[in-house]
Design a protein around this motif. Structure first.
Motif: not given
Length: 301
Positions: A23-32, A150-156
């Protein structure tokens, strides 16, 4: 172009991210969370059909009943597509909510004269079971998966919320709402602006803490396509359709929200799409949360 954080589990998160990017947008994965299959066998009983209210249950049902010709009630279109792809031939898609399956389950159980097998997660909302019980539908509940946080941690977290940017966040389940609330308590102290929270239904919004609800928008229907069309419209010429993203007015409002006391949502607000009542209108819920939730304009042509 919007930046959208996806909290879903894998692999569904990747599919959702692909749709957002298309759709023209940016997506970032952050599974919890992640899904953990359970080993319990299905109940040994002759059933008149099956009920599935989560994509996560499809694999177990297909493994236990490959190519079964009995009818299957799916919570929505996506789950129905997955069941059909898994080999079930008599799949009926529901309206997108678990309680929306009760009426059809009642008919199916009555016509077959047998109980229905409900393949579900260990942690689930009680809506379908409560409705089925009230309607006199005999259910056999088979718990086929559990969910682990899940803990994404500081990097996530840094990847999802870089440089104090305030992206949109997709909130597609009660579990995601609760998980994001815990996550936000960890990162709010860093001085970040509260993101716009795109909720699939008002029940999901209700799972958010009261102080986050003014930043939530509700999909007109409990479907991803409806949420995307409303709040993440197609882009063209490198820009966003209409004024859905945070325009100048939106940035001014967010600035005011950061400096003025927040007005909490009235507690009398009703559920949208997931409960009966004369005021159960998703539009009304979205409008309560102000200009942050203005829809984008439809693309011309």
């Amino acid at each position: 172009m919007a930046r959208v954080v996806v909290l879903r589990q894998m692999p569904e998160a990747e599919e959702t991210a692909a749709e957002i990017r298309a759709r023209g947008h940016d997506a970032v994965l952050l599974p919890l969370a992640r899904t953990v299959p359970l080993d319990a066998p299905p109940p040994f009983h002759d059933v008149g059909g099956f009920v599935v209210t989560s994509l996560q249950a499809v694999r177990a049902l297909a493994a236990a009943f490959p190519g079964d010709p009995r009818p299957v009630l799916a919570v929505g279109a996506r789950t129905a597509e997955a069941l059909t792809a898994a080999g079930f031939g008599a799949v009926e898609a529901g309206p997108g909510t678990a309680e929306g399956l009760v009426a059809r389950a009642e008919v199916l159980a009555r016509e077959s004269g047998r109980p229905l097998l409900y393949a579900a997660g260990r942690v689930r909302t009680p809506d379908f079971e409560a409705g089925a019980g009230a309607a006199g539908v005999a259910l056999l509940v088979w718990e086929v998966y559990d969910v682990e946080p899940l803990d994404p941690g500081p990097a996530g977290l840094a990847a999802a919320f870089p440089n104090r940017e305030s992206p949109d966040v997709l909130v597609l389940s009660v579990g995601q709402a609760e998980g994001f609330a815990q996550l936000w308590r960890r990162i709010a102290a860093e001085g970040r602006s509260v993101p716009r929270l795109l909720c699939l239904s008002e029940r999901i919004l209700r799972a958010l803490p009261v102080d986050l609800r003014p930043f939530a928008c509700i999909s007109p229907q409990p479907k991803l396509s409806s949420l995307f069309d409303r709040f993440l419209p197609l882009t063209w010429d490198g820009g966003i359709a209409g004024d859905d993203r945070m325009s100048h007015d939106g940035r001014e409002q967010r600035s005011r929200q950061e400096t003025e006391p927040r007005h909490h949502e009235p507690t009398s607000a009703t559920f949208a799409s997931e409960a009966a009542g004369p005021d159960d209108r998703p539009e009304a819920g979205a409008l309560r949360h102000g200009r942050l939730c203005r829809p984008g304009l439809a693309r011309d042509g």
